[in-house]
Enzyme design. Structure first.
Site, PDB file in Angstrom:
ATOM      1  N   GLY A  78     -22.132 -15.487 -24.988  1.00 49.80           N
ATOM      2  CA  GLY A  78     -23.012 -13.914 -24.851  1.00 49.80           C
ATOM      3  C   GLY A  78     -23.522 -12.438 -26.194  1.00 49.80           C
ATOM      4  NE  ARG A 142     -22.694 -15.860 -20.724  1.00 52.54           N
ATOM      5  CZ  ARG A 142     -21.693 -16.062 -21.363  1.00 52.54           C
ATOM      6  NH1 ARG A 142     -21.027 -16.629 -22.221  1.00 52.54           N
ATOM      7  NH2 ARG A 142     -20.868 -14.933 -22.050  1.00 52.54           N
ATOM      8  CG  ASP A 172     -14.845 -21.497 -26.701  1.00 50.33           C
ATOM      9  OD1 ASP A 172     -15.614 -20.644 -25.978  1.00 50.33           O
ATOM     10  OD2 ASP A 172     -13.875 -21.662 -26.528  1.00 50.33           O
ATOM     11  CG  ASP A 173     -17.488 -23.454 -23.891  1.00 52.40           C
ATOM     12  OD1 ASP A 173     -16.418 -23.862 -23.598  1.00 52.40           O
ATOM     13  OD2 ASP A 173     -16.825 -22.649 -22.839  1.00 52.40           O
ATOM     14  CE  LYS A 199     -21.597 -16.065 -28.742  1.00 47.33           C
ATOM     15  NZ  LYS A 199     -22.086 -15.735 -27.480  1.00 47.33           N
ATOM     16  CB  THR A 200     -17.211 -15.283 -29.269  1.00 46.55           C
ATOM     17  OG1 THR A 200     -16.650 -14.828 -27.672  1.00 46.55           O
ATOM     18  CG2 THR A 200     -16.248 -16.031 -29.646  1.00 46.55           C
ATOM     19  CG  ASP A 202     -14.715 -12.810 -25.192  1.00 43.10           C
ATOM     20  OD1 ASP A 202     -14.851 -11.635 -25.265  1.00 43.10           O
ATOM     21  OD2 ASP A 202     -14.666 -14.000 -24.345  1.00 43.10           O
ATOM     22  CE1 TYR A 240      -7.711  13.103 -12.770  1.00 44.25           C
ATOM     23  CE2 TYR A 240      -8.356  14.052 -15.507  1.00 44.25           C
ATOM     24  CZ  TYR A 240      -8.520  14.024 -13.856  1.00 44.25           C
ATOM     25  OH  TYR A 240      -9.511  14.730 -13.093  1.00 44.25           O
ATOM     26  CG  MET A 247     -16.144  -8.094 -21.105  1.00 41.53           C
ATOM     27  SD  MET A 247     -17.261  -8.139 -22.595  1.00 41.53           S
ATOM     28  CE  MET A 247     -18.612  -8.235 -20.964  1.00 41.53           C
ATOM     29  NE  ARG A 249     -16.079 -16.586 -21.550  1.00 40.03           N
ATOM     30  CZ  ARG A 249     -17.159 -16.176 -20.427  1.00 40.03           C
ATOM     31  NH1 ARG A 249     -16.755 -16.542 -19.104  1.00 40.03           N
ATOM     32  NH2 ARG A 249     -17.882 -16.546 -21.298  1.00 40.03           N
ATOM     33  CD  GLU A 308     -14.212 -10.048 -19.352  1.00 40.94           C
ATOM     34  OE1 GLU A 308     -14.632  -9.281 -19.013  1.00 40.94           O
ATOM     35  OE2 GLU A 308     -13.928 -10.868 -20.062  1.00 40.94           O
ATOM     36  CE1 TYR A 421     -21.414  -7.991 -19.774  1.00 41.26           C
ATOM     37  CE2 TYR A 421     -21.031  -6.412 -18.156  1.00 41.26           C
ATOM     38  CZ  TYR A 421     -21.056  -7.660 -19.116  1.00 41.26           C
ATOM     39  OH  TYR A 421     -21.718  -8.853 -18.530  1.00 41.26           O
ATOM     40  N   GLY A 423     -20.177  -2.290 -25.867  1.00 45.93           N
ATOM     41  CA  GLY A 423     -20.432  -2.821 -27.344  1.00 45.93           C
ATOM     42  C   GLY A 423     -20.238  -4.519 -28.494  1.00 45.93           C
TER      43      GLY A 423
HETATM   44  P1  FBP Z   1     -18.876 -15.937 -25.119  1.00 49.28           P
HETATM   45  O1  FBP Z   1     -17.900 -16.048 -25.382  1.00 49.28           O
HETATM   46  O2  FBP Z   1     -20.156 -15.905 -25.134  1.00 49.28           O
HETATM   47  O3  FBP Z   1     -19.081 -14.649 -27.066  1.00 49.28           O
HETATM   48  O4  FBP Z   1     -18.882 -14.320 -24.042  1.00 49.28           O
HETATM   49  C1  FBP Z   1     -18.236 -12.982 -24.924  1.00 49.28           C
HETATM   50  C2  FBP Z   1     -17.823 -12.125 -23.157  1.00 49.28           C
HETATM   51  O5  FBP Z   1     -18.707 -10.836 -23.744  1.00 49.28           O
HETATM   52  C3  FBP Z   1     -16.282 -12.371 -22.657  1.00 49.28           C
HETATM   53  O6  FBP Z   1     -15.779 -11.421 -23.596  1.00 49.28           O
HETATM   54  C4  FBP Z   1     -17.302 -11.763 -20.928  1.00 49.28           C
HETATM   55  O7  FBP Z   1     -16.579 -12.027 -20.336  1.00 49.28           O
HETATM   56  C5  FBP Z   1     -18.496 -12.593 -21.277  1.00 49.28           C
HETATM   57  O8  FBP Z   1     -18.881 -12.705 -22.050  1.00 49.28           O
HETATM   58  C6  FBP Z   1     -19.535 -12.124 -20.370  1.00 49.28           C
HETATM   59  O9  FBP Z   1     -20.722 -12.467 -19.985  1.00 49.28           O
HETATM   60  P2  FBP Z   1     -21.436 -12.602 -18.652  1.00 49.28           P
HETATM   61  O10 FBP Z   1     -21.981 -11.007 -19.316  1.00 49.28           O
HETATM   62  O11 FBP Z   1     -22.831 -13.362 -19.149  1.00 49.28           O
HETATM   63  O12 FBP Z   1     -21.186 -12.576 -17.616  1.00 49.28           O
END
Ligand code: FBP
Length: 549
Positions: A78, A142, A172-173, A199-200, A202, A240, A247, A249, A308, A421, A423
């Site tokens: 991502g 990916r 991490d992956d 990078k991430t 998350d 409201y 986000m 994951r 998320e 998305y 950010g």
């Molecule tokens: P990475 O771990 O690859 O950096 O991705 C982060 C992320 O933005 C998560 O927060 C989110 O669940 C996922 O990517 C969504 O990915 P995609 O847009 O490919 O479905």
């Protein structure tokens, strides 16, 4: 291409490097390392790259002449703000070592490496992307790099271009795969170094020597700006309840950071839900109670932040997903042949009794998503589960029941948002612009030191950037064994929110007050120009985690 006024001004920003990287460096070896867990297994799987020492760069008063370096770079997974600056720093770093060095970018992620799709990144291209958000300079993907055939295929193009080092910018992956690739190239004597970059958005790729992954700072600042705007709207109209999914994951670092920045009425932390063995209904009841208590004060409005990955952390659902993962991995063809209308029944019939009951109790949409395709790394695509709607619907039902029982007498009208998305491709904050440039520049130094299987490490991040410490840490050090797609695999251990850590504890101290009293904070947009206290603050998480050290 037409540029905005900010883009033009921002192009001239010169990222600040740690002082140690502003001249020639030498790598000083620290202690040999061990993996965070499962040492025997990891050592066996990485005989050539296990146990390497930590590295720290120091000034080198007597550097030898530099040699040209041909380097390849891949953006993986991502998007995260600052990726372009990692590439710019890498480019400037290898050019500084020798002006004939060359940088090649593989197109659309690891897939471009395997399929030999690349461009040479020259100065005019690089200059177009300095301090910009996005990964569009070469694109990302990916594709999971894990098979020997992919490694061999990639090696062909590396040999053809005389590339001696590959930098993989990923989470991490992807860094797990970087370690596997480094090990393989070392084993076959391919003469190619592999370096990773954290990078991430998350924020879950971190440890003592990787204090944060890049992109987390900017992304959370963007989300916090918008959450603050919603809170102000909410406090103006007072009618409201806003359910905002964020986000991230798996770990809840993004939700926690945004919670600390904006002080919402409710902020769910998945790791706490798991630790307290809560059910989905417990989570719903907690929110409904806050809604009811606020209604007693006449406040029929509020904000709820939802990470998320929540669903996966509810212990009963987690167990269910583990069984589903194994079942779907082993019976993919059979499941694919079942008509969509029959799939729910098919799954229920094949799961253990306990998990079948949990599965049957889930709303249709959530249950379906849990059986849909995993991403290439075997993860459930949680960003596609509409938890914000699920929770608000359940809270609505609970409140209706409470009304019948005379325990609630307010109005409940919910609105839903999902920030992710918005950010991921923002122009990097000054923090991320500097951090990313330093990570890339530092990766060039790691390559020049001849090491492989290392991750670029820049730390001491709560101090001004000139005081940052630069070096490298062996990726194997971060690994443990985990079950993926039905098999035990070596992977980098994800850093979840630490319930004993300062960021969570501070949040836990304050949240009851935030729930009842309206304590919203409005962070406003990221500022790129102006006083340091406005423009250069690292995330609150990083400040709490490291300022006391
Ligand atoms: P990475 O771990 O690859 O950096 O991705 C982060 C992320 O933005 C998560 O927060 C989110 O669940 C996922 O990517 C969504 O990915 P995609 O847009 O490919 O479905």
């Amino acid at each position: 291409m037409k540029k905005s006024a900010l883009q033009k001004a921002r192009a001239n920003y010169q990222p600040k490097l740690p002082i140690v990287l502003t001249g020639a460096v030498k790598a000083v070896e620290g202690k040999p390392t061990t993996s965070v867990a499962d040492q025997d297994e990891i050592k066996k799987l990485f005989p050539n790259t296990y146990g390497l020492p930590e590295l720290k760069f120091e000034k080198n008063p007597n550097p030898g002449p530099g040699k040209p370096l041909n380097v390849g770079v891949i953006l993986s997974g991502g998007q995260a703000p600052g990726g372009h600056n990692v590439i710019c720093g890498l480019f400037d770093g290898i050019k500084k070592i020798h002006r004939d060095s060359r940088l090649f970018g593989f197109i659309m992620g690891p897939g471009g490496f395997v399929d030999h799709k690349y461009i040479e990144l020259t100065a005019p291209i690089i200059n177009e992307y300095r301090n910009t958000g996005g990964f569009d300079i070469i694109g990302s993907g990916r594709t999971k790099l894990e098979k020997k055939e992919q490694f061999d295929k990639g090696l062909e193009i590396l040999k053809e271009l005389d590339i001696k080092a590959l930098v993989i910018i990923g989470g991490d992956d992807s860094n797990t795969n970087a370690a596997i690739l480094a090990e393989y190239y070392k084993e076959i004597n391919a003469g190619v170094q592999v370096i990773g970059c954290p990078k991430t958005i998350d924020g879950d790729l971190k440890n003592d020597l990787i204090e944060t992954s890049f992109g987390f700072d900017t992304a959370t600042k963007v989300y916090s700006e918008v959450i603050g705007n919603i809170e102000r709207d909410c406090n103006s109209a007072k009618k409201y309840w806003h359910f905002i999914k964020l986000m991230g994951r798996s770990a809840s670092h993004i939700a926690l950071e945004c919670g600390l920045q904006t002080q919402p009425n409710v902020c769910i932390i998945s790791e706490e839900v798991e630790a307290k063995n809560m059910t989905l209904q417990d989570v719903v009841d907690n929110i409904a109670n806050v809604v009811a208590r606020r209604a007693e004060d006449g406040n029929n409005f509020g904000t709820v932040l939802i990470p998320e990955g929540l669903i996966e952390f509810i212990p009963a659902v987690k167990k269910l997903i583990a069984e589903l993962n194994d079942f779907l991995a082993a019976n993919a063809a059979e499941f694919a042949a079942v008509a969509p209308a029959q799939q729910r029944t098919f799954i229920i019939e094949h799961l253990s009794k306990e998990n079948a009951e949990v599965y049957a109790s889930l709303p249709e949409g959530v249950a379906r998503q849990l059986t849909l395709d995993r991403d290439p790394h075997g993860n459930v695509q949680v960003s596609l589960i509409e938890t914000e709607k699920l929770l608000s619907e359940m809270v609505g039902k609970r409140l209706a029941k409470m009304k019948e029982e005379g325990k609630y007498n307010g109005k409940f009208s919910a609105l839903h948002h999902f920030f992710g998305y918005e950010g991921r491709c923002a122009d990097p904050s000054n923090f991320d612009a500097d951090y990313c440039y330093a990570l890339g520049y530092n990766a060039a130094q790691l390559i020049n030191s001849g090491v492989t299987g290392y991750m670029s490490s820049v730390r001491n991040l709560v101090k001004p950037s000139v005081q940052w410490i630069a070096g490298g840490i062996p990726i194997t050090m971060m690994m443990n064994m985990e079950r993926r797609n039905g098999e035990l695999k070596p992977v980098i251990q994800k850093a979840l929110v630490d319930l004993n850590g300062r960021p969570f504890k501070k949040f836990a101290e304050m949240r009851d007050n935030w729930a009842l009293n309206t304590c919203y904070v409005y962070p406003g947009p990221i500022q790129y120009f102006g006083p340091a206290e406005v423009c250069d603050q690292p995330s609150i998480t990083l400040q709490y985690e490291h300022s006391a050290k």
